[in-house]
Design an enzyme around this catalytic site. Structure first.
Site, PDB file in Angstrom:
ATOM      1  N   LYS A 102       0.962  -1.183   0.132  1.00 20.22           N
ATOM      2  CA  LYS A 102       0.172  -0.205  -0.045  1.00 20.22           C
ATOM      3  C   LYS A 102       0.670   1.403  -0.247  1.00 20.22           C
ATOM      4  O   LYS A 102       2.085   1.192   0.504  1.00 20.22           O
ATOM      5  CB  LYS A 102      -0.646   0.045   1.336  1.00 20.22           C
ATOM      6  CG  LYS A 102      -2.297   0.748   1.114  1.00 20.22           C
ATOM      7  CD  LYS A 102      -3.241   0.253   0.340  1.00 20.22           C
ATOM      8  CE  LYS A 102      -4.469   0.833   0.178  1.00 20.22           C
ATOM      9  NZ  LYS A 102      -5.498  -0.082  -0.442  1.00 20.22           N
TER      10      LYS A 102
HETATM   11  P1  NAD Z   1     -12.877   7.721  -3.216  1.00 20.91           P
HETATM   12  O1  NAD Z   1     -11.655   8.752  -2.846  1.00 20.91           O
HETATM   13  O2  NAD Z   1     -13.114   7.311  -4.636  1.00 20.91           O
HETATM   14  O3  NAD Z   1     -14.133   7.683  -2.576  1.00 20.91           O
HETATM   15  C1  NAD Z   1     -13.978   7.960  -0.983  1.00 20.91           C
HETATM   16  C2  NAD Z   1     -15.307   8.450  -0.482  1.00 20.91           C
HETATM   17  O4  NAD Z   1     -15.585   8.584   0.837  1.00 20.91           O
HETATM   18  C3  NAD Z   1     -16.014   9.834  -0.947  1.00 20.91           C
HETATM   19  O5  NAD Z   1     -17.177  10.062  -1.209  1.00 20.91           O
HETATM   20  C4  NAD Z   1     -15.338  10.705   0.170  1.00 20.91           C
HETATM   21  O6  NAD Z   1     -16.142  11.973   0.185  1.00 20.91           O
HETATM   22  C5  NAD Z   1     -15.640   9.821   1.462  1.00 20.91           C
HETATM   23  N1  NAD Z   1     -14.934  10.115   2.555  1.00 20.91           N
HETATM   24  C6  NAD Z   1     -13.885  10.280   2.667  1.00 20.91           C
HETATM   25  N2  NAD Z   1     -13.337  10.826   4.156  1.00 20.91           N
HETATM   26  C7  NAD Z   1     -14.474  10.528   4.806  1.00 20.91           C
HETATM   27  C8  NAD Z   1     -14.963  10.739   6.053  1.00 20.91           C
HETATM   28  N3  NAD Z   1     -13.934  10.989   7.178  1.00 20.91           N
HETATM   29  N4  NAD Z   1     -16.179  10.254   6.520  1.00 20.91           N
HETATM   30  C9  NAD Z   1     -17.076   9.898   5.533  1.00 20.91           C
HETATM   31  N5  NAD Z   1     -16.797   9.967   4.163  1.00 20.91           N
HETATM   32  C10 NAD Z   1     -15.565  10.057   3.776  1.00 20.91           C
HETATM   33  O7  NAD Z   1     -12.346   6.208  -2.689  1.00 20.91           O
HETATM   34  P2  NAD Z   1     -12.448   4.654  -3.003  1.00 20.91           P
HETATM   35  O8  NAD Z   1     -11.525   4.184  -3.740  1.00 20.91           O
HETATM   36  O9  NAD Z   1     -13.975   4.668  -3.088  1.00 20.91           O
HETATM   37  O10 NAD Z   1     -12.092   4.116  -1.555  1.00 20.91           O
HETATM   38  C11 NAD Z   1     -13.157   3.877  -0.410  1.00 20.91           C
HETATM   39  C12 NAD Z   1     -12.549   2.726   0.422  1.00 20.91           C
HETATM   40  O11 NAD Z   1     -12.660   1.672  -0.457  1.00 20.91           O
HETATM   41  C13 NAD Z   1     -11.133   3.007   1.233  1.00 20.91           C
HETATM   42  O12 NAD Z   1     -11.506   2.528   2.364  1.00 20.91           O
HETATM   43  C14 NAD Z   1     -10.586   2.106   0.208  1.00 20.91           C
HETATM   44  O13 NAD Z   1      -9.177   1.716   0.814  1.00 20.91           O
HETATM   45  C15 NAD Z   1     -11.418   0.879  -0.157  1.00 20.91           C
HETATM   46  N6  NAD Z   1     -11.116   0.313  -1.462  1.00 20.91           N
HETATM   47  C16 NAD Z   1     -10.893   0.809  -2.601  1.00 20.91           C
HETATM   48  C17 NAD Z   1     -10.788   0.241  -3.718  1.00 20.91           C
HETATM   49  C18 NAD Z   1     -10.212   0.882  -5.245  1.00 20.91           C
HETATM   50  O14 NAD Z   1      -9.915   0.142  -6.142  1.00 20.91           O
HETATM   51  N7  NAD Z   1     -10.702   2.213  -5.218  1.00 20.91           N
HETATM   52  C19 NAD Z   1     -10.668  -1.256  -3.629  1.00 20.91           C
HETATM   53  C20 NAD Z   1     -10.926  -1.785  -2.439  1.00 20.91           C
HETATM   54  C21 NAD Z   1     -10.966  -1.077  -1.385  1.00 20.91           C
END
Ligand code: NAD
Length: 423
Positions: free
Chosen positions: A111
């Site tokens: 990561k």
């Molecule tokens: P992203 O940046 O596209 O979206 C994140 C979302 O969370 C946004 O809507 C943002 O406004 C919101 N957010 C951020 N901080 C916040 C807070 N303190 N309280 C409430 N909402 C908040 O990110 P993503 O890629 O959708 O990732 C979201 C989660 O999923 C993370 O934990 C990430 O590790 C996990 N994840 C992502 C992927 C990927 O491929 N993008 C894959 C597996 C898991």
């Protein structure tokens, strides 16, 4: 137990370490493997200076952590968020090791991240930040060693800049160095929505086993409206379920009659967030978690389901779209309650890394698959993983999380033992 190398100590790191230690004890893990897996293999801290549009220079810390590569090159996302620190990155790298092993990919776990809020940055500032961060970690990453991908706060565009910077410095085009790229640059069809789509695949598998029907009587609350939360919203709505609450960093919304993905996305794009959306009541992120609903999908940041709110959750199922959304104390309470079916992060959101793996394979062989092929292969892998975890949990009367970790750690341990210790 004596603690070593506490540089990455953080609440999230301790939580995933405790999960690992508990599982290791239950499966009588080899002692040498245990000591190697409870801490990362390699960590890199870099200083990232970059120029702002007004000519000033900002300096922010960046990180890349490789937790374990017993099964293959390391794989894991890059996060841009003001709270990023070595401990969080190390914890997320460990979760990636379990995830890739659980779904059977020939990859290890890593990561990365930069401690910055990317939202106020202009496009050019984000580009300069990304290029300098990539240059700083250049010798740590590569298509055969460690392959980054998007995570919170990063995007397909950020991956394109990473790929370009790496390629320019190597002197030739290297599309396989990152995944989650735009399709025009060797990205995979279906990658953007894969983590959210995978969350919904696991919900379908879970509801099948539990005998629930997925229709408009099923209510869903989603924390996060980004890549994961947005795609999960779209897909669960397509199945006919009612999304009654959603939130992002600007706040939450609740409408018991159901929200529309398309309308909310249009509003959010126009207003840089969902706050102020007219057709719903405003709620806080904390209120969203404890709303009455059937399925809760935390899909934003980590550590949101805690010992304080776990007793108050009113959902019947949690599908962990985010990485590490449940603290170890929160998890203990959910296990004691026994009335919430938890699909753990390493299983629920593994769709992202699975299609990243497909993208990497396509880039290495310069041969691309159709979106239908991608989705069929993803569905098959997710279903098999769900089946394995569910069967392990039922047979051994353990939680879904412990079952997932058990299966993953056994596979990694077998690889480590047969590889032996160098020198
Ligand atoms: P992203 O940046 O596209 O979206 C994140 C979302 O969370 C946004 O809507 C943002 O406004 C919101 N957010 C951020 N901080 C916040 C807070 N303190 N309280 C409430 N909402 C908040 O990110 P993503 O890629 O959708 O990732 C979201 C989660 O999923 C993370 O934990 C990430 O590790 C996990 N994840 C992502 C992927 C990927 O491929 N993008 C894959 C597996 C898991």
């Amino acid at each position: 137990m004596k603690r070593i190398n506490a540089e990455w100590d953080s609440p999230l790191f301790r939580d995933v370490q405790i999960q690992f230690e508990d599982t290791a004890k239950k499966i009588s893990l080899d002692e040498n493997v245990f000591h190697r897996l409870r801490v990362p293999d390699r960590t890199l801290i870099v200083t990232v200076p970059f120029r702002m549009d007004d000519g000033s220079v900002r300096v922010v810390p960046g990180y890349r952590v490789q937790h374990n590569d017993a099964l293959g090159p390391c794989k894991g996302g890059i996060r841009y968020h003001e709270d990023v620190n070595l401990g969080e990155v190390a914890a997320l790298a460990m979760l990636m090791t379990w995830k890739t092993a659980l779904v059977g990919l020939p990859l290890g776990g890593a990561k990365g991240g930069v401690a910055i809020d990317p939202r106020p940055l202009t496009r050019q500032e984000t580009q300069r930040l990304t290029r300098r961060y990539t240059a700083e970690i250049l010798n740590f990453i590569g298509p055969e060693t460690d392959i980054p991908a998007p995570d919170m706060g990063t995007s397909e565009q950020v991956m394109a800049w990473m790929m370009d910077t790496y390629s320019q410095l190597k002197g030739h085009s290297v599309p396989g160095v990152v995944t989650g790229k735009p399709v025009s640059l060797g990205g995979s069809l279906g990658r953007h929505d894969a983590p959210g789509r995978g969350v919904v695949y696991t919900i379908r598998d879970a509801t099948d086993r539990l005998g629930w029907k997925l229709d408009d009587k099923v209510t869903v609350a989603i924390q996060g409206f980004g890549q994961v939360g947005g795609a999960a919203f779209k897909d669960i709505e397509l199945l006919g379920c009612k999304v009654v609450a959603v939130s992002d960093v600007t706040g939450g919304l609740h409408n018991p009659k159901g929200l529309s993905y398309e309308k909310l996305k249009t509003f959010s794009d126009a207003h840089q967030g969902i706050k102020g959306y007219p057709d719903a009541e405003a709620i806080t992120n904390e209120e969203l978690l404890t709303l009455p609903c059937d399925i809760l999908i935390p899909a934003a940041t980590g550590g949101v389901i805690t010992k304080e709110n776990a007793p108050k959750l009113k959902c019947r199922m949690i599908a962990e779209g985010a990485n590490g959304p449940t603290t170890s104390q929160g998890d203990k309470i959910l296990n004691e309650r026994g009335d919430v079916f938890v699909i753990p992060d390493v299983l629920a959101n593994a769709g992202g890394v699975t299609v990243s793996y497909f993208e990497w394979v396509q880039d290495l062989q310069n041969f691309f698959w159709s979106e239908t092929e991608i989705n069929e292969k993803l569905r098959a892998i997710m279903s098999r993983a769900f089946h394995d975890v569910y069967t392990e949990a039922q047979t051994r009367k353990i939680s879904m999380r412990t079952a997932a970790l058990t299966l993953a750690i056994r596979k990694i341990s077998a690889a480590m033992l047969v590889r032996g210790l160098f020198p």
